[in-house]
Design an enzyme around this catalytic site. Structure first.
Site, PDB file in Angstrom:
ATOM      1  N   GLU A  27       1.140  19.023  18.011  1.00 56.97           N
ATOM      2  CA  GLU A  27      -0.011  19.244  19.464  1.00 56.97           C
ATOM      3  C   GLU A  27      -0.024  20.701  19.957  1.00 56.97           C
ATOM      4  O   GLU A  27       0.994  21.674  19.421  1.00 56.97           O
ATOM      5  CB  GLU A  27       1.016  18.557  20.444  1.00 56.97           C
ATOM      6  CG  GLU A  27       0.842  16.987  20.281  1.00 56.97           C
ATOM      7  CD  GLU A  27       1.251  16.340  21.420  1.00 56.97           C
ATOM      8  OE1 GLU A  27       0.993  14.866  21.322  1.00 56.97           O
ATOM      9  OE2 GLU A  27       1.708  16.662  22.355  1.00 56.97           O
TER      10      GLU A  27
ATOM     11  N   CYS B 169       0.198  26.879  24.026  1.00 60.87           N
ATOM     12  CA  CYS B 169       1.510  26.524  23.759  1.00 60.87           C
ATOM     13  C   CYS B 169       1.368  25.945  22.240  1.00 60.87           C
ATOM     14  O   CYS B 169       0.531  25.032  22.062  1.00 60.87           O
ATOM     15  CB  CYS B 169       1.953  25.496  24.648  1.00 60.87           C
ATOM     16  SG  CYS B 169       3.811  25.044  23.880  1.00 60.87           S
TER      17      CYS B 169
ATOM     18  N   CYS C  19      11.016  18.730  13.928  1.00 57.62           N
ATOM     19  CA  CYS C  19      12.036  19.821  13.892  1.00 57.62           C
ATOM     20  C   CYS C  19      13.436  19.409  13.241  1.00 57.62           C
ATOM     21  O   CYS C  19      13.870  18.277  13.582  1.00 57.62           O
ATOM     22  CB  CYS C  19      12.348  20.520  15.437  1.00 57.62           C
ATOM     23  SG  CYS C  19      13.263  21.726  15.227  1.00 57.62           S
TER      24      CYS C  19
ATOM     25  N   CYS D  32      18.101  18.823  18.686  1.00 54.87           N
ATOM     26  CA  CYS D  32      18.782  19.267  19.827  1.00 54.87           C
ATOM     27  C   CYS D  32      18.507  17.749  20.922  1.00 54.87           C
ATOM     28  O   CYS D  32      17.542  17.066  20.735  1.00 54.87           O
ATOM     29  CB  CYS D  32      17.897  20.302  21.048  1.00 54.87           C
ATOM     30  SG  CYS D  32      17.936  21.809  19.892  1.00 54.87           S
TER      31      CYS D  32
ATOM     32  N   CYS E 114      15.501  17.070  23.187  1.00 55.90           N
ATOM     33  CA  CYS E 114      14.084  17.258  22.748  1.00 55.90           C
ATOM     34  C   CYS E 114      13.368  16.043  21.907  1.00 55.90           C
ATOM     35  O   CYS E 114      14.253  15.712  20.833  1.00 55.90           O
ATOM     36  CB  CYS E 114      14.231  18.567  21.984  1.00 55.90           C
ATOM     37  SG  CYS E 114      12.524  18.781  21.271  1.00 55.90           S
TER      38      CYS E 114
ATOM     39  N   GLY F 174       8.534  22.191  17.072  1.00 61.19           N
ATOM     40  CA  GLY F 174       9.291  22.912  15.739  1.00 61.19           C
ATOM     41  C   GLY F 174       9.997  24.180  16.181  1.00 61.19           C
ATOM     42  O   GLY F 174       9.640  24.826  17.417  1.00 61.19           O
ATOM     43  N   GLU F 175      10.807  24.814  15.038  1.00 62.28           N
ATOM     44  CA  GLU F 175      11.474  26.087  15.374  1.00 62.28           C
ATOM     45  C   GLU F 175      10.858  27.282  14.709  1.00 62.28           C
ATOM     46  O   GLU F 175      11.019  27.359  13.405  1.00 62.28           O
ATOM     47  CB  GLU F 175      13.234  25.692  14.867  1.00 62.28           C
ATOM     48  CG  GLU F 175      13.869  27.175  14.916  1.00 62.28           C
ATOM     49  CD  GLU F 175      13.847  27.990  15.885  1.00 62.28           C
ATOM     50  OE1 GLU F 175      14.476  27.593  17.090  1.00 62.28           O
ATOM     51  OE2 GLU F 175      13.480  29.007  15.894  1.00 62.28           O
TER      52      GLU F 175
ATOM     53  N   SER G  97       9.961  31.445  20.806  1.00 58.34           N
ATOM     54  CA  SER G  97      11.080  30.625  21.443  1.00 58.34           C
ATOM     55  C   SER G  97      11.778  30.299  20.470  1.00 58.34           C
ATOM     56  O   SER G  97      11.197  29.523  19.537  1.00 58.34           O
ATOM     57  CB  SER G  97      10.572  29.765  22.498  1.00 58.34           C
ATOM     58  OG  SER G  97      11.469  28.955  22.947  1.00 58.34           O
TER      59      SER G  97
ATOM     60  N   SER H 169      16.593  29.619  23.960  1.00 56.96           N
ATOM     61  CA  SER H 169      16.779  28.572  24.348  1.00 56.96           C
ATOM     62  C   SER H 169      18.311  28.548  24.546  1.00 56.96           C
ATOM     63  O   SER H 169      18.979  27.783  23.672  1.00 56.96           O
ATOM     64  CB  SER H 169      16.092  27.348  23.664  1.00 56.96           C
ATOM     65  OG  SER H 169      14.876  27.449  23.613  1.00 56.96           O
ATOM     66  N   LEU H 170      18.817  28.692  25.753  1.00 52.51           N
ATOM     67  CA  LEU H 170      20.216  28.778  26.015  1.00 52.51           C
ATOM     68  C   LEU H 170      20.718  27.140  26.478  1.00 52.51           C
ATOM     69  O   LEU H 170      21.647  26.983  25.695  1.00 52.51           O
ATOM     70  CB  LEU H 170      20.582  29.932  26.870  1.00 52.51           C
ATOM     71  CG  LEU H 170      22.107  30.150  26.881  1.00 52.51           C
ATOM     72  CD1 LEU H 170      22.271  30.750  25.643  1.00 52.51           C
ATOM     73  CD2 LEU H 170      22.400  31.089  28.048  1.00 52.51           C
ATOM     74  N   HIS H 171      20.435  26.875  27.358  1.00 47.28           N
ATOM     75  CA  HIS H 171      20.620  25.516  28.124  1.00 47.28           C
ATOM     76  C   HIS H 171      21.964  25.240  28.649  1.00 47.28           C
ATOM     77  O   HIS H 171      22.354  24.194  29.096  1.00 47.28           O
ATOM     78  CB  HIS H 171      20.243  24.418  27.033  1.00 47.28           C
ATOM     79  CG  HIS H 171      18.818  24.375  26.653  1.00 47.28           C
ATOM     80  ND1 HIS H 171      17.812  24.851  27.485  1.00 47.28           N
ATOM     81  CD2 HIS H 171      18.306  24.494  25.480  1.00 47.28           C
ATOM     82  CE1 HIS H 171      16.432  24.824  26.683  1.00 47.28           C
ATOM     83  NE2 HIS H 171      16.927  24.788  25.642  1.00 47.28           N
TER      84      HIS H 171
ATOM     85  N   ASN I 210      12.319  17.245  30.798  1.00 52.45           N
ATOM     86  CA  ASN I 210      11.107  16.318  30.909  1.00 52.45           C
ATOM     87  C   ASN I 210      11.665  15.051  29.944  1.00 52.45           C
ATOM     88  O   ASN I 210      11.790  15.399  29.007  1.00 52.45           O
ATOM     89  CB  ASN I 210      10.098  16.791  30.084  1.00 52.45           C
ATOM     90  CG  ASN I 210       9.480  17.960  30.911  1.00 52.45           C
ATOM     91  OD1 ASN I 210       8.988  17.634  32.282  1.00 52.45           O
ATOM     92  ND2 ASN I 210       9.358  19.310  30.377  1.00 52.45           N
TER      93      ASN I 210
ATOM     94  N   CYS J  71       6.936  20.397  27.979  1.00 53.74           N
ATOM     95  CA  CYS J  71       7.818  20.706  27.106  1.00 53.74           C
ATOM     96  C   CYS J  71       8.760  19.820  26.521  1.00 53.74           C
ATOM     97  O   CYS J  71       9.294  18.891  27.364  1.00 53.74           O
ATOM     98  CB  CYS J  71       8.627  21.595  27.830  1.00 53.74           C
ATOM     99  SG  CYS J  71       8.333  23.532  27.834  1.00 53.74           S
TER     100      CYS J  71
HETATM  101  N1  SAH Z   1      12.236  25.322  18.849  1.00 53.15           N
HETATM  102  C1  SAH Z   1      12.186  26.477  19.769  1.00 53.15           C
HETATM  103  C2  SAH Z   1      10.542  26.130  20.665  1.00 53.15           C
HETATM  104  C3  SAH Z   1      10.250  24.879  20.970  1.00 53.15           C
HETATM  105  S1  SAH Z   1      10.959  23.985  22.220  1.00 53.15           S
HETATM  106  C4  SAH Z   1      13.208  26.233  20.699  1.00 53.15           C
HETATM  107  O1  SAH Z   1      13.938  25.386  20.676  1.00 53.15           O
HETATM  108  O2  SAH Z   1      13.140  27.299  21.542  1.00 53.15           O
HETATM  109  C5  SAH Z   1      10.193  24.919  23.654  1.00 53.15           C
HETATM  110  C6  SAH Z   1      11.182  24.862  24.911  1.00 53.15           C
HETATM  111  O3  SAH Z   1      11.458  23.668  25.420  1.00 53.15           O
HETATM  112  C7  SAH Z   1      12.627  25.121  24.427  1.00 53.15           C
HETATM  113  O4  SAH Z   1      13.246  25.758  25.360  1.00 53.15           O
HETATM  114  C8  SAH Z   1      13.181  23.568  24.549  1.00 53.15           C
HETATM  115  O5  SAH Z   1      14.525  23.590  24.657  1.00 53.15           O
HETATM  116  C9  SAH Z   1      12.631  23.279  25.602  1.00 53.15           C
HETATM  117  N2  SAH Z   1      12.754  21.865  25.728  1.00 53.15           N
HETATM  118  C10 SAH Z   1      12.693  20.812  24.633  1.00 53.15           C
HETATM  119  N3  SAH Z   1      12.777  19.582  24.870  1.00 53.15           N
HETATM  120  C11 SAH Z   1      12.797  19.547  26.412  1.00 53.15           C
HETATM  121  C12 SAH Z   1      12.651  18.593  27.414  1.00 53.15           C
HETATM  122  N4  SAH Z   1      12.800  17.238  27.366  1.00 53.15           N
HETATM  123  N5  SAH Z   1      12.785  18.882  28.742  1.00 53.15           N
HETATM  124  C13 SAH Z   1      12.640  20.308  29.152  1.00 53.15           C
HETATM  125  N6  SAH Z   1      12.632  21.183  28.181  1.00 53.15           N
HETATM  126  C14 SAH Z   1      12.701  20.913  26.757  1.00 53.15           C
HETATM  127 FE1  SF4 Z   2      13.739  22.074  17.555  1.00 51.07          FE
HETATM  128 FE2  SF4 Z   2      13.573  23.337  19.875  1.00 51.07          FE
HETATM  129 FE3  SF4 Z   2      13.492  20.734  20.056  1.00 51.07          FE
HETATM  130 FE4  SF4 Z   2      15.685  22.133  19.534  1.00 51.07          FE
HETATM  131  S1  SF4 Z   2      14.479  22.320  21.356  1.00 51.07           S
HETATM  132  S2  SF4 Z   2      15.132  20.311  18.566  1.00 51.07           S
HETATM  133  S3  SF4 Z   2      14.937  23.698  18.334  1.00 51.07           S
HETATM  134  S4  SF4 Z   2      12.019  22.068  18.879  1.00 51.07           S
END
Ligand code: SAH
Ligand code: SF4
Length: 380
Positions: free
Chosen positions: A99, A112, A119, A123, A126, A173-174, A205, A227-229, A306, A349
């Site tokens: 997408e 975006c 991926c 995580c 995600c 994707g990463e 990112s 993406s620290l979290h 989300n 996201c």
């Molecule tokens: N793979 C890369 C880029 C794609 S994800 C990365 O992880 O950075 C883009 C952003 O959305 C990242 O910061 C990711 O951690 C965040 N993200 C993924 N799933 C999410 C969710 N369910 N709610 C909020 N943010 C999310």
């Molecule tokens: Fe892949 Fe980014 Fe999703 Fe982690 S947050 S699974 S690195 S797309």
């Protein structure tokens, strides 16, 4: 580099950088300035048929028709949100769907962009990660998302192709695990002969593939988001399995090296922090995050989680988000909270393609990849 396809297959010019096209034309004994002409036709005027390129000789057009092509990605669905967000579902010939989401906001229009089908990094919060890895996108499929957005809004009509002001590599994707294709695509996005977007307005990112980030600093100067979290390794390793391989200190050091390679003291890294109820959203986490990032040149972007079907997490209350935000602001940080956009079309996201993919369709290839990944993330 030999640019001419040895396989006999036509080369897709859509994803070729200026340098690659110049080498192509040199190899067929043409002047390198042909690259300029062809790129303008493709990226400024949206032309995909060599026969329409009227400033190129008939003979060369005929020869290009035999060796090259301009193929944009195939859109299987286009959806508009009531808030102005538009989303495209793109079919990838090697299999799968990705997408791309366009988010207009004031005088900014952000696209975006996805870099992989699924991926591998898994995580826990995600939906793309839950699908597992299926394929890398080609550079044509990556930059093609920008081409499609322009086409969809008739932005090629004025011959500039400059409708999108910002690109974030935050779709599926990463990006650092599809390094060469992502770097080439971003190169075209920033090239004046491509889409002319400034390096500050193209953001990659990453969840923290440290060696690839170090490699990026040698070939690109785009903006960086990490993406620290989580504020500590214990928690981060639960959310982002890759942290077991590249822990926070290593990641932040690599991001520092990236910043210093830019030779611009004004640039900062964006720290992304998805706020998940009861997991990483408590005051103690905010305080710990503030301490961790005290001397790190950054701005912080909080993303309230989300939800997607099958996920075990939920979004914190507005009050919790606001307290987290305030704690960091009081500690002296620039902090934004990402507004949820395109909620009615599942375009937020982490939700991308979450609802069209049947999770039982995961292939055995996915299970195999996942086993390999688990070994990768657990190897020090
Ligand atoms: N793979 C890369 C880029 C794609 S994800 C990365 O992880 O950075 C883009 C952003 O959305 C990242 O910061 C990711 O951690 C965040 N993200 C993924 N799933 C999410 C969710 N369910 N709610 C909020 N943010 C999310
Ligand atoms: Fe892949 Fe980014 Fe999703 Fe982690 S947050 S699974 S690195 S797309």
């Amino acid at each position: 580099m030999n640019i001419i396809s040895a396989s006999g297959r036509k080369i897709n010019f859509l994803g070729m950088t200026r340098k690659q096209l110049e080498s192509f034309f040199l190899q067929i004994n043409e002047k390198p300035f042909r690259a300029r002409q062809v790129m303008q036709w493709i990226h400024h005027r949206g032309v995909t048929d060599f026969r329409q390129m009227s400033d190129i000789s008939l003979k060369l057009r005929e020869s290009l028709l035999q060796t090259a092509e301009i193929i944009p990605p195939t859109v299987s669905e286009e959806k508009d949100s009531s808030d102005g967000t538009r989303k495209w579902l793109i079919e990838i010939p090697s299999g799968g769907v990705v997408e791309s989401v366009l988010i207009p906001s004031g005088n900014r229009t952000t696209l975006c962009v996805s870099s992989q089908v699924g991926c591998a990094l898994d995580c826990s919060f995600c939906s793309t990660g839950k699908q597992g890895f299926q394929a890398d996108l080609s550079s044509s499929e990556i930059v093609g998302q920008l081409w499609l957005a322009n086409k969809s809004f008739d932005a090629f009509q004025n011959g500039s192709g400059r409708m999108v002001s910002n690109v974030v590599m935050m779709g599926m994707g990463e990006p650092l695990l599809n390094f060469d294709n992502v770097v080439s695509a971003m190169d075209i996005m920033m090239d004046d002969l491509g889409y002319g977007i400034s390096k500050r307005k193209v953001t990659l990112s990453t969840s923290g593939v440290v060696p690839q980030l170090d490699k990026l600093s040698k070939v690109s100067d785009v903006s960086l988001a990490i993406s620290l979290h989580a504020p500590n390794d214990n928690l981060r390793s639960q959310l982002v399995p890759l942290n077991r391989k590249y822990p926070i200190a290593e990641l932040l050091n690599s991001a520092r090296r990236y910043l210093s390679s830019l030779n611009d003291l004004n640039r900062r890294v964006t720290i992304e922090y998805a706020l998940i109820s009861g997991v990483n959203d408590q005051l103690e986490h905010a305080v710990e995050l503030g301490k961790l990032l005290k001397k790190f040149p950054c701005k912080i972007n909080l993303i309230p989680f989300n939800p997607f079907p099958g996920s075990e997490y939920s979004r914190p209350s507005k009050r919790t988000v606001s307290k987290f935000w305030q704690t960091l602001v009081d500690a002296g940080f620039i902090v934004t909270v990402r507004a949820t956009r395109g909620d009615d079309i599942d375009a937020a996201c982490g939700q991308l393609v979450g609802r069209v993919l049947d999770r039982t369709r995961r292939s055995s290839r996915y299970e195999e990849k996942k086993t390999k990944l688990s070994a990768f993330c657990n190897t020090p």
